[in-house]
Design an enzyme around this catalytic site. Structure first.
Site, mmCIF file in Angstrom:
data_model
loop_
_atom_site.group_PDB
_atom_site.id
_atom_site.type_symbol
_atom_site.label_atom_id
_atom_site.label_comp_id
_atom_site.label_asym_id
_atom_site.label_seq_id
_atom_site.Cartn_x
_atom_site.Cartn_y
_atom_site.Cartn_z
ATOM 1 N N PRO A 274 -10.499 -28.907 28.671
ATOM 2 C CA PRO A 274 -11.769 -29.427 28.197
ATOM 3 C C PRO A 274 -12.539 -28.459 27.326
ATOM 4 C CG PRO A 274 -11.918 -28.715 30.481
ATOM 5 C CD PRO A 274 -10.657 -28.177 29.919
ATOM 6 N N GLU A 275 -13.143 -28.979 26.285
ATOM 7 C CA GLU A 275 -14.135 -28.209 25.543
ATOM 8 C C GLU A 275 -15.509 -28.632 26.046
ATOM 9 O OE1 GLU A 275 -13.363 -27.842 21.320
ATOM 10 O OE2 GLU A 275 -11.239 -28.191 21.624
ATOM 11 N N LYS B 279 -18.785 -24.166 28.348
ATOM 12 C CA LYS B 279 -17.636 -24.678 29.097
ATOM 13 C C LYS B 279 -17.739 -24.360 30.584
ATOM 14 C CE LYS B 279 -14.917 -23.783 24.951
ATOM 15 N NZ LYS B 279 -13.986 -22.819 24.344
ATOM 16 N N ARG C 99 -5.764 -17.813 18.590
ATOM 17 C CA ARG C 99 -5.437 -19.226 18.742
ATOM 18 C C ARG C 99 -5.008 -19.779 17.387
ATOM 19 N NH1 ARG C 99 -8.754 -21.133 22.656
ATOM 20 N NH2 ARG C 99 -7.127 -22.672 22.998
#
Length: 262
Positions: A2-3, A52, A251
């Site tokens: 999840p973001e 988050k 990333r």
DNA sequence: GCTGCATGATGAA
DNA sequence: TCATCCTGCAGCA
């Protein structure tokens, strides 16, 4: 996986289900047994989202801090359903509902000091009506690539890899551009777009930046990719140019060489 | 069956 | 920058 948009959704759902009542708290999997015992039976006031991070706030100044990382999930349901009890790190039950937190990267008991130090490490959250000026100032002065800065939770809290890719696409800004090369107008638009996209994603429950074209495939994976312009796509969803991939802040960053100026 | 990657973050080097 | 942790799953043998 999840973001921030999903974390806020989870917080709202959990508060609606369990807030304001005593909660039975346990750790079926066992690794949070002590923390769970410390708040078991107390009133769960509400569940807050910051970026988050989730904070389950109990009476008596105790909170459970949960961060789902990449593998974590939260399951909601009626107390009678829900099979996966055994592997839940954290289980909360009250008012006929049950919440299971599976595979979180973080699950810990924190006091008000711990909450303060957590929040002190986070930049403004686009879903909390925070003042964006500290984030915009950081961007204006950073020589790092904008794509790296956007993943830094101390600059803006809640952006993950999908949102980074799609927001920069919408702005026509290449992720490898130095953050400080953005002008004031671009910085302002960056915040405004982030707020807009994240609100929309929170309300939908998924990130959709690209309006649906035609009615095609019922395959969920296909539909997911079709709702985006560059993230995990082979070609740009606007112009068809092959999407470029690079590593930024550890990333994979996705960008369209045509639509996003270097 | 095993390996490595993933919508994440940290701490050591 | 790298290794590590949280897990599931795609891809490969």
């Amino acid at each position: 996986m999840p973001e921030g948009h999903l974390i806020h959704r989870i917080a709202a759902d959990n508060t609606a289900l369990l807030g304001g009542a005593p909660a039975g708290v346990s750790s079926p999997q066992g690794r949070f047994a002590d923390g769970a015992a410390a708040v078991d039976g107390r009133v769960l006031q509400r569940v807050d989202a910051y970026g988050k991070h989730l904070l389950y706030r109990f009476d008596g100044d105790a909170s459970v801090h949960v961060h789902l990382g990449m593998a974590g999930r939260v399951l909601l349901g009626r107390a009678s359903e829900r099979p996966r009890v055994a592997q839940a790190r954290l289980r909360l039950e009250g008012r006929g509902s049950v919440v299971h937190v599976i595979a979180p990267a973080r699950c810990e008991l924190v006091d008000p000091g711990g909450v303060a130090s957590l929040l002190g490490r986070l930049g403004p959250d686009p879903l909390r009506d925070d003042d964006p000026s500290p984030a915009l100032a950081r961007i204006a002065s950073s020589s790092a690539p904008i794509g790296a800065v956007l993943l830094d939770q101390s600059v803006i809290a809640g952006i993950g890899n999908v949102l980074r890719a799609e927001i920069l696409f919408l702005l026509g800004i290449h992720p490898s551009r130095p953050a400080r090369s953005l002008d004031e107008e671009q910085r302002r638009r960056l915040w405004d777009e982030t707020v807009r996209v994240m609100r929309d994603a929170r309300d939908r429950g998924r990130i959709v930046t690209r309006p649906p074209a035609g009615t095609s495939g019922d395959d969920h994976e296909v539909a997911e990719v079709e709702g985006r312009y560059v993230y995990k796509r082979e070609t740009c969803g606007r112009c068809g140019t092959p999407v470029s991939k690079s590593a930024l802040a550890g990333r994979t960053a996705y960008a369209c060489p045509t639509c996003q100026a270097a």
